[in-house]
Design a protein around this motif. Structure first.
Motif, PDB file in Angstrom:
ATOM      1  N   ALA A   2       0.829  -1.380  -0.098  1.00  0.00           N
ATOM      2  CA  ALA A   2      -0.009  -0.177   0.015  1.00  0.00           C
ATOM      3  C   ALA A   2       0.710   1.258   0.004  1.00  0.00           C
ATOM      4  O   ALA A   2       0.560   2.234  -0.632  1.00  0.00           O
ATOM      5  CB  ALA A   2      -0.738  -0.016   1.351  1.00  0.00           C
ATOM      6  N   SER A   3       1.884   1.321   0.789  1.00  0.00           N
ATOM      7  CA  SER A   3       2.868   2.311   0.652  1.00  0.00           C
ATOM      8  C   SER A   3       3.657   2.615  -0.600  1.00  0.00           C
ATOM      9  O   SER A   3       3.637   3.704  -1.121  1.00  0.00           O
ATOM     10  CB  SER A   3       3.937   2.200   1.755  1.00  0.00           C
ATOM     11  N   GLN A   4       3.823   1.160  -1.269  1.00  0.00           N
ATOM     12  CA  GLN A   4       4.476   1.469  -2.705  1.00  0.00           C
ATOM     13  C   GLN A   4       3.378   2.092  -3.518  1.00  0.00           C
ATOM     14  O   GLN A   4       3.681   3.024  -4.459  1.00  0.00           O
ATOM     15  CB  GLN A   4       4.911   0.267  -3.078  1.00  0.00           C
ATOM     16  N   SER A   5       2.129   1.788  -3.375  1.00  0.00           N
ATOM     17  CA  SER A   5       0.852   2.187  -4.260  1.00  0.00           C
ATOM     18  C   SER A   5       0.661   3.930  -4.207  1.00  0.00           C
ATOM     19  O   SER A   5       0.728   4.636  -4.871  1.00  0.00           O
ATOM     20  CB  SER A   5      -0.298   1.564  -4.038  1.00  0.00           C
ATOM     21  N   GLN A   6       0.695   4.058  -2.653  1.00  0.00           N
ATOM     22  CA  GLN A   6       0.685   5.534  -2.285  1.00  0.00           C
ATOM     23  C   GLN A   6       1.971   6.281  -2.885  1.00  0.00           C
ATOM     24  O   GLN A   6       1.825   7.433  -3.382  1.00  0.00           O
ATOM     25  CB  GLN A   6       0.686   5.455  -0.683  1.00  0.00           C
ATOM     26  N   LEU A  11       4.042  10.090  -6.853  1.00  0.00           N
ATOM     27  CA  LEU A  11       4.813  10.410  -8.169  1.00  0.00           C
ATOM     28  C   LEU A  11       4.148  10.878  -9.244  1.00  0.00           C
ATOM     29  O   LEU A  11       4.455  11.892 -10.109  1.00  0.00           O
ATOM     30  CB  LEU A  11       5.795   9.331  -8.285  1.00  0.00           C
ATOM     31  N   LEU A  12       3.031  10.305  -9.767  1.00  0.00           N
ATOM     32  CA  LEU A  12       2.176  10.497 -10.755  1.00  0.00           C
ATOM     33  C   LEU A  12       1.418  11.886 -10.613  1.00  0.00           C
ATOM     34  O   LEU A  12       1.270  12.578 -11.528  1.00  0.00           O
ATOM     35  CB  LEU A  12       1.071   9.400 -10.736  1.00  0.00           C
ATOM     36  N   GLN A  13       0.970  12.157  -9.253  1.00  0.00           N
ATOM     37  CA  GLN A  13       0.416  13.557  -8.991  1.00  0.00           C
ATOM     38  C   GLN A  13       1.794  14.482  -9.194  1.00  0.00           C
ATOM     39  O   GLN A  13       1.331  15.704  -9.658  1.00  0.00           O
ATOM     40  CB  GLN A  13      -0.339  13.473  -7.776  1.00  0.00           C
TER      41      GLN A  13
END
Length: 118
Positions: A2-6, A11-13
């Motif tokens: 979940a932390s990787q996804s976050q 990064l995308l934002q």
């Protein structure tokens, strides 16, 4: 996970915000270039107007002096025509009398090459 996804989402934002900032900077740059071009065009027109006024002034000065020469030549021509007319009128009778006297004076003579054979 979940932390990787976050982290990926962050990064995308961040990339999206960076892309927006770059896009906004490009738009500002385009607007500023357009504004600078308009300002430069205005300065060019102002400079052109000044140079055209200076040229017109110099042209009036030069043509004015030529106009003075033209009127002086015209005046001299009129004076010469007047003098010629005056001379014609005063000498007309004398010249006509002289021509008539030469025409009317007939001195018949036998030509020197004429041989009378009798």
């Amino acid at each position: 996970m979940a932390s990787q996804s976050q982290g990926i989402q962050q990064l995308l934002q961040a990339e999206k915000r960076a892309a927006e900032k770059v896009s906004e900077a490009r738009k500002r740059k385009t607007r500023r270039l357009r504004q600078a071009k308009e300002e430069a065009q205005g300065e060019i027109e102002q400079y052109r107007g000044e140079r055209e006024r200076e040229f017109a002034q110099k042209q009036r000065t030069v043509l004015g002096s030529q106009g003075g020469l033209s009127s002086e030549v015209e005046q001299q021509t009129q004076q010469k025509i007047h003098l010629m007319t005056k001379s014609y009128r005063s000498n007309r009778e004398r010249v006509l009398r002289h021509l008539l006297s030469l025409t009317c004076q007939i001195n018949p003579q036998i030509h020197c090459n004429y041989h009378h054979r009798a």
